[in-house]
Design a protein around this motif. Structure first.
Motif: not given
Length: 329
Positions: A126, A128, A185, A237, A242, A244-246, A248
């Protein structure tokens, strides 16, 4: 005269002399009201109790100034434990060559281990996770300390390079086990294992023997690790371009805060995600297994010979059976 009487070679009889790491020095008082020095003496081969029965407390600052001492004394056995009765003591500033014989070190190649850790982090998928891992790897000062830091003062992987060795073992074990738990994960677990103990690079110092730093005593590696995550996330970031995913960052901080597994073991939070539970259990497995091996094999020399059971282990809360019944050694 040799540099030192190696602690592993001491039998409880004869002289003891040389340079040692001074650990946890304290002033004690005898029943008669006399002051004495109590401490641990350590070299790369082991440690022994140290006692100097006539000691002026005013000399404490001088004796502890470098973290290492030169002594002349004698060996004895007290309550079945090796003890060094110190006759003379001086502070000592060790040379780099002397340090290699005074501090236990990993038997593995540090650069090779670090390259393997780096390779695993770069295998994250991923964006991020890759960016966060890179933010740590790009911190050259932190990575330099990560390569040489011990993982602990006394218990598991308590040697130069121990933190790196412990971290790599965890990451390699996880990578082998994850196919059996396909819904976990992989990015979160490998990244979590990489960063979970990095705070120990600030919690401990190892240039003058192993000791806790001021930050280690006042903040600790768990809190430091969670604080660093905030800093590294901002760097990641920015590099990613951008947010990070909410969730994370919160999930990663939770892994750091819960990796000791139990509140009584120092975790501010209990593991509450599948990945956090996996990491905490794997961390305990590696730490306890390494402690058991260090305690039992090879058998430690004692005054009474090779006893089948160790004394009760503080870390494991049990006596350990040393013998391997299938070993031919």
């Amino acid at each position: 005269m040799s540099l030192r009487t190696n602690i592993v070679d001491m039998t409880g009889q004869g002289f003891a002399h040389g340079i040692y790491s001074l650990v946890n020095p304290q002033i004690g008082t005898t029943r008669n009201g006399d002051t004495f020095l109590k401490c641990l003496l350590r070299d790369a081969t082991g440690e022994a109790i140290g006692r100097m029965w006539r000691f002026d407390p005013a000399a404490m600052q001088d004796i502890t100034s470098t973290g290492f001492i030169r002594i002349e004394g004698s060996q004895e056995i007290y309550q079945d434990k090796l003890q060094i009765k110190i006759g003379e003591i001086w502070p000592h500033e060790p040379t780099p060559e002397e340090l290699t014989s005074l501090l236990p070190s990993t038997r593995k190649n540090i650069d090779s281990m670090f390259n393997e850790v780096t390779s695993l982090i770069r295998s994250l998928e991923h964006p991020a996770a890759k960016a966060l891992g890179a933010a740590y790897l790009d911190d050259s000062v932190l990575m330099s300390r990560f390569k040489t830091a011990p993982a602990a003062m006394l218990i598991h992987h308590a040697w130069i390079g121990g933190l790196l060795e412990h971290t790599l073992q965890l990451m390699q074990c996880a990578d082998l086990m994850l196919p059996f738990y396909s819904r976990l994960n992989r990015d979160i677990i490998l990244l979590g294992l990489f960063i979970h103990d990095l705070g120990k690079t600030e919690e401990l110092c190892w240039d003058r023997g192993f000791a806790y730093t001021r930050e280690g005593n006042l903040i600790g590696h768990i809190a430091r690790g969670a604080m660093w995550l905030e800093e590294k996330a901002k760097v990641a970031e920015e590099n990613l371009g951008e947010a990070f995913p909410d969730g994370f960052l919160t999930v990663m901080q939770h892994i750091v805060l819960s990796h000791h597994g139990q509140l009584e073991y120092g975790s501010p939070k209990l593991p509450a995600t599948p990945e956090a539970i996996f990491i905490a259990q794997l961390d305990i497995l590696d730490a306890h297994t390494q402690t058991a091996l260090d305690t039992t094999r090879p058998w430690a020399k004692t005054a009474t010979g090779d006893e089948a059971f160790t004394e009760r282990s503080f870390a494991l809360n049990t006596k350990l059976y040393r013998r391997d019944p299938l070993s031919t050694d």
